[in-house]
Enzyme design. Structure first.
Site, mmCIF file in Angstrom:
data_model
loop_
_atom_site.group_PDB
_atom_site.id
_atom_site.type_symbol
_atom_site.label_atom_id
_atom_site.label_comp_id
_atom_site.label_asym_id
_atom_site.label_seq_id
_atom_site.Cartn_x
_atom_site.Cartn_y
_atom_site.Cartn_z
ATOM 1 N N HIS A 165 0.821 -1.212 0.000
ATOM 2 C CA HIS A 165 0.000 0.000 0.000
ATOM 3 C C HIS A 165 0.854 1.262 0.000
ATOM 4 C CE1 HIS A 165 -0.060 0.935 4.456
ATOM 5 N NE2 HIS A 165 -0.011 -0.375 4.606
ATOM 6 N N ASP A 203 3.591 -6.214 3.606
ATOM 7 C CA ASP A 203 3.256 -5.172 4.589
ATOM 8 C C ASP A 203 4.045 -5.418 5.869
ATOM 9 O OD1 ASP A 203 2.029 -2.963 5.795
ATOM 10 O OD2 ASP A 203 0.007 -3.559 5.195
ATOM 11 N N GLU A 239 -5.299 1.600 2.217
ATOM 12 C CA GLU A 239 -5.216 0.396 3.061
ATOM 13 C C GLU A 239 -5.494 0.742 4.505
ATOM 14 O OE1 GLU A 239 -3.369 -2.656 5.699
ATOM 15 O OE2 GLU A 239 -2.988 -0.525 5.617
ATOM 16 N N GLU A 240 -4.956 1.873 4.945
ATOM 17 C CA GLU A 240 -5.020 2.222 6.370
ATOM 18 C C GLU A 240 -6.441 2.539 6.839
ATOM 19 O OE1 GLU A 240 -2.750 1.729 8.415
ATOM 20 O OE2 GLU A 240 -0.834 1.830 7.362
ATOM 21 N N ASP A 245 5.546 1.702 7.157
ATOM 22 C CA ASP A 245 4.223 1.113 6.897
ATOM 23 C C ASP A 245 3.528 2.004 5.859
ATOM 24 O OD1 ASP A 245 1.698 0.011 6.929
ATOM 25 O OD2 ASP A 245 1.228 0.581 8.982
ATOM 26 N N HIS A 302 3.094 2.609 13.311
ATOM 27 C CA HIS A 302 2.161 3.733 13.457
ATOM 28 C C HIS A 302 2.700 4.798 14.416
ATOM 29 C CE1 HIS A 302 -1.694 1.990 11.485
ATOM 30 N NE2 HIS A 302 -0.600 1.662 10.820
HETATM 31 CO CO CO Z 1 -0.584 0.527 8.951
HETATM 32 ZN ZN ZN Z 2 0.466 -1.320 6.399
#
Ligand code: CO
Ligand code: ZN
Length: 333
Positions: free
Chosen positions: A63, A217, A194-195, A164, A303
């Site tokens: 992503h 990922d 995606e998130e 990420d 994150h």
């Molecule tokens: Co993420």
């Molecule tokens: Zn991710």
């Protein structure tokens, strides 16, 4: 490869606004693929056509989007209030900076009060404006921002915001560059949103209708002080996903990836992720079901502004992608 990772992690691309990431990636791979297109959802889809008539269709997905914030309110003193785009833990934001698409930088801080009552409502962004008018000249309600942080090379370990999943994008870019002719037709998807719910992968998997879908990922690790009880560690290789909240990996796909890693001497480990999902969660539920798996990149501090990966794991993931791409898939079909 570190320069690719630096460029991708420093790009601006909150969910729904992945344009800049798309442009950077298209530029990196355009001479190495047969076709590049962008669909309605903003997915960048690069195709490398296979040479064998019996070759299969393999979709790889990483992503392009990253977590961020969206401005919800600007007060009379010029402070911004915001909501989350994807999963944001409020305690990781205090003192960090955000960046908007026009380059405006802001500092995140909190109202007074007990830290254990902290939530996003108690946080604000200070862009240095002295009035509402001055703030609104720089940033509008509804604008998306990202965490602002530069890439740092610590040797084997690399730190950046948006590892990420720009590290997944970087792995696909590197694999595309290294791959020679393959029997299979390869679809490399740099997916969007995606998130916020695996959205781009859903429509691209429907269009491509692959024989096998593989997501790239990040995953969490258990190798930090008082960390979660989780077997995945930095530096122990590509993580083959067994389960997360979005998918139970088809046992055939798990066995297929494991055998490829063993046969090619690729360092690997198994991943059981208690919470979280990847594009493979959307891919495997497309049409009448699609064989899918995830190659995960171990990552600490997911994150946050400082997501950390190990370059040796990244290289193992590149090797596993190449092994999948050149496989005849006969154990799967
Ligand atoms: Co993420
Ligand atoms: Zn991710």
């Amino acid at each position: 490869m570190k320069e690719i990772i630096r460029t991708l992690t420093e790009a601006f691309g909150p969910s729904g606004y992945e344009d800049q990431v798309r442009e950077v990636i298209a530029d990196m791979i355009k001479d190495h693929v047969d076709e590049i297109s962008t669909d309605v959802m903003g997915n960048l889809i690069a195709v490398k056509r296979g040479t064998a008539p019996e070759g299969k269709r393999i979709m790889f997905s990483a992503h392009a989007d990253e977590i961020g914030i969206i401005v919800t309110h600007i007060d009379e003193k010029g402070f911004l209030r915001f909501s989350n785009v994807g999963g944001l833990a409020p305690e990781t934001l205090i003192g960090n900076r955000v960046r908007f698409s026009n380059g405006t930088i802001g500092v995140i801080y909190k109202e007074k009060g007990d830290l254990k009552d902290l939530n996003l409502d108690k946080l604000y962004v200070d862009i240095g404006a002295e009035s509402q008018e001055e703030a609104e000249a720089k940033v509008k309600v509804g604008e998306f921002g990202i965490i602002h942080r530069e890439f740092t090379d610590l040797g084997n370990r690399l730190v950046a915001k948006s590892m990420d999943d720009r590290i997944g994008c970087a792995i696909l870019v590197e694999a595309i560059k290294q791959l020679q002719d393959t029997p299979n037709t390869l679809y490399f998807v740099f997916s969007t949103q995606e998130e916020v719910g695996l959205r781009g992968a859903r429509t691209s998997a429907y269009t491509i209708n692959p024989d096998l879908g593989i997501a790239l990922d990040v995953t969490l690790t258990g190798d930090v002080p008082e960390g979660p009880r989780m077997e995945v560690s930095l530096g122990k290789g590509a993580a083959i996903k067994v389960k997360d909240s979005s998918m139970i990996t088809n046992p055939k796909v798990k066995a297929f990836l494991t055998k490829l890693a063993e046969d090619n001497n690729i360092p690997h480990q198994f991943e059981v992720l208690e919470r979280g999902g990847t594009d493979a969660g959307a891919i495997h539920l497309t049409r009448d079901g699609i064989l899918a798996g995830t190659i995960s990149i171990p990552c600490r501090y997911v994150h946050t502004a400082s997501e950390m990966v190990d370059i040796r794991d990244v290289e193992a993931c590149v090797d596993l992608v190449k092994a999948v791409a050149t496989s005849d898939l006969k154990d799967l079909m």
